[in-house]
Enzyme design. Structure first.
Site, short mmCIF file in Angstrom:
data_model
loop_
_atom_site.label_atom_id
_atom_site.label_comp_id
_atom_site.label_asym_id
_atom_site.label_seq_id
_atom_site.Cartn_x
_atom_site.Cartn_y
_atom_site.Cartn_z
N HIS A 38 37.52 21.79 7.33
CA HIS A 38 37.76 23.22 7.15
C HIS A 38 36.56 24.01 7.66
O HIS A 38 35.41 23.69 7.32
CB HIS A 38 37.98 23.56 5.68
CG HIS A 38 39.30 23.09 5.16
ND1 HIS A 38 39.55 22.90 3.82
CD2 HIS A 38 40.46 22.77 5.81
CE1 HIS A 38 40.80 22.49 3.65
NE2 HIS A 38 41.36 22.40 4.84
N HIS A 83 51.22 15.82 5.38
CA HIS A 83 50.32 16.86 4.87
C HIS A 83 50.19 16.80 3.36
O HIS A 83 49.18 17.22 2.80
CB HIS A 83 50.80 18.24 5.32
CG HIS A 83 49.67 19.11 5.78
ND1 HIS A 83 48.87 18.82 6.86
CD2 HIS A 83 49.17 20.27 5.28
CE1 HIS A 83 47.96 19.75 7.02
NE2 HIS A 83 48.11 20.64 6.06
N ARG A 96 44.60 14.92 9.22
CA ARG A 96 45.92 15.41 9.60
C ARG A 96 46.65 14.33 10.38
O ARG A 96 46.04 13.45 10.99
CB ARG A 96 45.80 16.68 10.45
CG ARG A 96 45.05 17.82 9.80
CD ARG A 96 44.88 18.98 10.77
NE ARG A 96 44.19 20.12 10.17
CZ ARG A 96 42.87 20.28 10.20
NH1 ARG A 96 42.09 19.38 10.81
NH2 ARG A 96 42.32 21.34 9.64
N TYR A 130 42.36 24.10 -3.41
CA TYR A 130 42.58 22.85 -4.13
C TYR A 130 41.96 22.89 -5.52
O TYR A 130 42.35 22.13 -6.40
CB TYR A 130 42.03 21.67 -3.33
CG TYR A 130 42.74 21.50 -2.02
CD1 TYR A 130 44.05 21.03 -1.98
CD2 TYR A 130 42.13 21.83 -0.82
CE1 TYR A 130 44.71 20.88 -0.77
CE2 TYR A 130 42.78 21.69 0.38
CZ TYR A 130 44.08 21.22 0.41
OH TYR A 130 44.75 21.10 1.60
N ARG A 188 47.31 14.64 2.70
CA ARG A 188 46.05 15.38 2.91
C ARG A 188 45.74 16.24 1.67
O ARG A 188 44.60 16.25 1.19
CB ARG A 188 46.18 16.25 4.15
CG ARG A 188 44.98 17.13 4.47
CD ARG A 188 45.19 17.77 5.84
NE ARG A 188 44.31 18.90 6.11
CZ ARG A 188 43.07 18.78 6.61
NH1 ARG A 188 42.59 17.59 6.87
NH2 ARG A 188 42.35 19.86 6.85
N LYS A 212 40.99 20.37 14.99
CA LYS A 212 41.43 21.61 15.63
C LYS A 212 40.31 22.20 16.46
O LYS A 212 39.15 22.19 16.06
CB LYS A 212 41.88 22.63 14.56
CG LYS A 212 43.18 22.26 13.86
CD LYS A 212 43.60 23.36 12.90
CE LYS A 212 44.96 23.06 12.28
NZ LYS A 212 45.38 24.14 11.35
#
Length: 305
Positions: A263, A237, A144, A272, A240, A168
Site C-alpha cells: 500500500h 482478494h 494480489r 483492516y 489478501r 501496481k
C-alpha cells in the site's frame, strides 16, 4: 484533437511512461471508452466542467453504475485532462474549480474466518500441489492474484526466505515466506513441476508449460472452497484481506502490514483495523463478563431501574 485521439494518446502514455499494469490499463481503456462514448466526436478543448458534472450524473443515474465504478471513471477522466493540460494540448483543465462528489458507502473488506481459512489449508481431497501452494502463498503473503501469477523463479530466494513482487505501477517489494513448512512446499513444487524443462520461468504454469492466468487461479480457489465445504464464494482478494486482518489481530505493526501489502498510503491499510475492531467487539460481547458475575451469586451487577 478529438477526445478519442486524446484518449488513445493518454493510454499510450500510461503504458510506455507510467508503466501501469495490464489490468490497470484494461480498466483505463474501459473508462476512456465510456468517456468517448458519452461525449462523441468532441474536441478536447470543448469539454467543460459543467459537462463533466453532467457526465458524472449520467453515470450514476442513466447508466446505474456503482459509486466505486463512477469514481474510477471520473478518476481516469481527471488524469486524462490533467495530462492534456500539462502537455499543453488544452488551455486549461476543465476539472479545475469543478466539484464532483461521489460518496462510496463504507464497506468492510470481506475476510475468511480463521476456521474457514484452516479448512481451506487442510483440504487435500483432489487438490493439486499448484492449487494448494497458490492458496497458501496468497494467504501467507497477502499478494494480489495478478502478482502471484507474475512471480518468476528468479524472484524467489528460498535461502533468505523471501519473494520479490512487482506490484501496481511496477513498484517492487519483498514479501517474507513465513516458516520452513511453506519454504519446503515451494522447493518441492519447483523440483517436481519444473523438472522436465521450462517453457516459462513463471513459478505457476499449466501442464503444457504456459504461465497460469488469474482466471485459472480464481476457478481453482472456488473449487477448493467447495471441496472444503465452505458455503460462500471465495476469491483471491478475500485471501489478501484475510492475511492483513490475521496479521493485525496477531499484533503485527500496521506499518509492516502496509509494506507487506504494497500500500502506498497507510490510510489504505487502516481499513483492516476496523475489521479487527469488529472482531474484538464480537469477542467481548460473546464473553459476557457481567453475565458471568451475575450468574455467580444470583444478583445483578448492573441492576436496571
Amino acid at each position: 484533437m478529438t477526445l478519442k485521439e486524446a484518449g488513445e494518446a493518454y493510454l499510450r502514455h500510461c503504458r510506455l511512461e507510467r508503466h501501469l499494469s495490464l489490468n490497470t490499463l484494461a480498466a483505463y481503456r474501459q473508462d476512456v471508452a465510456e468517456l468517448v462514448g458519452h461525449f462523441g466526436p468532441a474536441d478536447v478543448g470543448g469539454v467543460t466542467g459543467q459537462a463533466l458534472v453532467a457526465y458524472a450524473a449520467h453515470l450514476s443515474t442513466a447508466r446505474g453504475l456503482a459509486p466505486a465504478t463512477v469514481k474510477r471513471r471520473l478518476a481516469c477522466a481527471r488524469g486524462l485532462f490533467r495530462w492534456l493540460a500539462r502537455t499543453a494540448k488544452i488551455a486549461a483543465d476543465p476539472f479545475d474549480g469543478t466539484e464532483i462528489r461521489v460518496r462510496i458507502p463504507d464497506r468492510l473488506p470481506r475476510c475468511l474466518t480463521t476456521d474457514e481459512m484452516a479448512r481451506l489449508a487442510r483440504e487435500t481431497g483432489g487438490v493439486s500441489a499448484l492449487t494448494r501452494l497458490a492458496t497458501l502463498l496468497m494467504f501467507a503473503t497477502g499478494m494480489r492474484v495478478g502478482e502471484l501469477v507474475s512471480v518468476r523463479l528468479g524472484d524467489i530466494d528460498l535461502d533468505r526466505g523471501d519473494i520479490r513482487i512487482v506490484g501496481k505501477g511496477d513498484r517492487q517489494r519483498q514479501v517474507v515466506i513465513p516458516g520452513e513448512q511453506l519454504t519446503g512446499m515451494i522447493r518441492d513444487y519447483i523440483r517436481d513441476r519444473h523438472a522436465a524443462g521450462r517453457a516459462t520461468d513463471h513459478l505457476f504454469r499449466t501442464d503444457d508449460g504456459r504461465s497460469l492466468s488469474t482466471a485459472a487461479v480464481r476457478v481453482r480457489l472456488r473449487r477448493l472452497a467447495q471441496a472444503a465445504g465452505l458455503k460462500r464464494t471465495v476469491t483471491p482478494h478475500m485471501l489478501r484481506h484475510t492475511a492483513a486482518t490475521e496479521l493485525l489481530e496477531a499484533g503485527v505493526d500496521i506499518r509492516f502490514v502496509q509494506r507487506l501489502l504494497g500500500h502506498r498510503s497507510i490510510l489504505t491499510t487502516q481499513i483492516y483495523t476496523h475489521v479487527s475492531d469488529r472482531a474484538l467487539r464480537v469477542a467481548i460481547r460473546g464473553a459476557d463478563v457481567f453475565g458471568r458475575l451475575d450468574r455467580s451469586d444470583g444478583g445483578r451487577v448492573c441492576p436496571t431501574r
